[in-house]
Design an enzyme around this catalytic site. Structure first.
Site, PDB file in Angstrom:
ATOM      1  N   LYS A 183      30.392  -2.185 -22.438  1.00  0.00           N
ATOM      2  CA  LYS A 183      29.997  -1.193 -23.443  1.00  0.00           C
ATOM      3  C   LYS A 183      30.695  -1.447 -24.791  1.00  0.00           C
ATOM      4  CE  LYS A 183      29.064   2.357 -19.963  1.00  0.00           C
ATOM      5  NZ  LYS A 183      29.243   3.793 -19.634  1.00  0.00           N
TER       6      LYS A 183
ATOM      7  N   TYR B 188      19.370   5.679 -20.391  1.00  0.00           N
ATOM      8  CA  TYR B 188      20.106   6.809 -19.824  1.00  0.00           C
ATOM      9  C   TYR B 188      19.232   8.060 -19.688  1.00  0.00           C
ATOM     10  CZ  TYR B 188      24.675   4.474 -19.883  1.00  0.00           C
ATOM     11  OH  TYR B 188      25.742   3.642 -19.624  1.00  0.00           O
TER      12      TYR B 188
ATOM     13  N   ARG C  62      30.887  -1.551  -8.007  1.00  0.00           N
ATOM     14  CA  ARG C  62      31.407  -0.214  -8.292  1.00  0.00           C
ATOM     15  C   ARG C  62      32.881  -0.107  -7.910  1.00  0.00           C
ATOM     16  NH1 ARG C  62      27.640   3.133 -10.107  1.00  0.00           N
ATOM     17  NH2 ARG C  62      28.417   5.118  -9.318  1.00  0.00           N
TER      18      ARG C  62
ATOM     19  N   ASN D  73      33.934   4.308 -21.310  1.00  0.00           N
ATOM     20  CA  ASN D  73      34.522   3.818 -20.057  1.00  0.00           C
ATOM     21  C   ASN D  73      34.255   2.333 -19.792  1.00  0.00           C
ATOM     22  OD1 ASN D  73      31.867   4.103 -19.421  1.00  0.00           O
ATOM     23  ND2 ASN D  73      32.166   5.418 -17.639  1.00  0.00           N
TER      24      ASN D  73
ATOM     25  N   HIS E 252      29.314  -0.394 -17.362  1.00  0.00           N
ATOM     26  CA  HIS E 252      28.332   0.335 -16.548  1.00  0.00           C
ATOM     27  C   HIS E 252      27.935  -0.557 -15.389  1.00  0.00           C
ATOM     28  CE1 HIS E 252      24.727   2.556 -15.387  1.00  0.00           C
ATOM     29  NE2 HIS E 252      24.146   1.366 -15.289  1.00  0.00           N
TER      30      HIS E 252
ATOM     31  N   GLU F 112      17.132  -1.607 -14.052  1.00  0.00           N
ATOM     32  CA  GLU F 112      18.009  -1.848 -15.201  1.00  0.00           C
ATOM     33  C   GLU F 112      17.997  -3.327 -15.608  1.00  0.00           C
ATOM     34  OE1 GLU F 112      21.762   0.018 -14.125  1.00  0.00           O
ATOM     35  OE2 GLU F 112      20.852   2.004 -14.239  1.00  0.00           O
TER      36      GLU F 112
HETATM   37  P1  CMP Z   1      27.920   5.223 -16.821  1.00  0.00           P
HETATM   38  O1  CMP Z   1      28.427   4.795 -15.504  1.00  0.00           O
HETATM   39  O2  CMP Z   1      27.359   4.210 -17.745  1.00  0.00           O
HETATM   40  O3  CMP Z   1      26.815   6.358 -16.580  1.00  0.00           O
HETATM   41  C1  CMP Z   1      26.629   7.462 -17.434  1.00  0.00           C
HETATM   42  C2  CMP Z   1      27.587   7.489 -18.568  1.00  0.00           C
HETATM   43  O4  CMP Z   1      27.703   8.740 -19.218  1.00  0.00           O
HETATM   44  C3  CMP Z   1      29.002   7.236 -18.039  1.00  0.00           C
HETATM   45  O5  CMP Z   1      29.137   5.936 -17.576  1.00  0.00           O
HETATM   46  C4  CMP Z   1      29.818   7.643 -19.239  1.00  0.00           C
HETATM   47  O6  CMP Z   1      29.812   6.652 -20.264  1.00  0.00           O
HETATM   48  C5  CMP Z   1      29.028   8.860 -19.718  1.00  0.00           C
HETATM   49  N1  CMP Z   1      29.601  10.108 -19.181  1.00  0.00           N
HETATM   50  C6  CMP Z   1      29.586  10.535 -17.910  1.00  0.00           C
HETATM   51  N2  CMP Z   1      30.209  11.714 -17.785  1.00  0.00           N
HETATM   52  C7  CMP Z   1      30.622  12.041 -19.033  1.00  0.00           C
HETATM   53  C8  CMP Z   1      31.340  13.154 -19.570  1.00  0.00           C
HETATM   54  N3  CMP Z   1      31.727  14.161 -18.801  1.00  0.00           N
HETATM   55  N4  CMP Z   1      31.597  13.151 -20.888  1.00  0.00           N
HETATM   56  C9  CMP Z   1      31.179  12.117 -21.676  1.00  0.00           C
HETATM   57  N5  CMP Z   1      30.491  11.042 -21.218  1.00  0.00           N
HETATM   58  C10 CMP Z   1      30.235  11.001 -19.925  1.00  0.00           C
END
Ligand code: CMP
Length: 132
Positions: free
Chosen positions: A3, A43, A79, A106, A109, A120
């Protein structure tokens, strides 16, 4: 996907090294920037969640690296390698524990099922871009 936060911080190399040493084979990879439309489509399942707008803003603010990885038990093993969505809850040594900032930014993904990995993968790559 690697990301925008991890790309900005210079973590493409270290993250790919972890992926490679964990035994994943890269069969497709590219460096791109998602448009708002792309991110909203990718998303779409999170539309309506309180963090959706923040997620779209974040995922479009800079380049990403997308890849298709192959391995036995790839979804589950990837994961485990990346760790919990919230890096504060991620196990020691996982990619998110090492490189992620917070639950939103984070670092990476990973697909949550073989079915979604197929969807995806097709979102990011055309057939010609996938090594078979
Ligand atoms: P990802 O695994 O890419 O899937 C959905 C994404 O939404 C997640 O990683 C984060 O980047 C984002 N996300 C999930 N929960 C939250 C949250 N509580 N606040 C902000 N972003 C979130």
């Amino acid at each position: 996907m690697i990301k925008p936060d991890a790309v900005e911080s210079g973590y493409i190399g270290p993250i790919l090294a972890k992926i490679s040493s964990a035994g994943f084979k890269i069969v497709a990879m590219k460096f791109t920037q998602l448009s708002r439309r792309d991110a909203r489509e990718f998303y779409a399942i999170h539309k309506g969640r309180p963090f959706f707008d923040e997620l779209i803003q974040f995922m479009t603010r800079g380049p990403i690296v997308s890849a298709i990885l192959e391995k036995d038990n790839a979804v589950e093993d990837f994961r485990a390698l990346i760790g919990a969505t919230n890096p504060q809850e991620a196990a020691e040594g996982t990619i998110r524990k090492l490189y992620a900032k917070d639950i939103g930014e984070n670092a990476v993904h990973g697909s949550d099922s073989d079915e979604n990995a197929g969807i995806e993968g097709a979102f990011h790559f055309s057939g010609r871009e996938i090594y078979t």
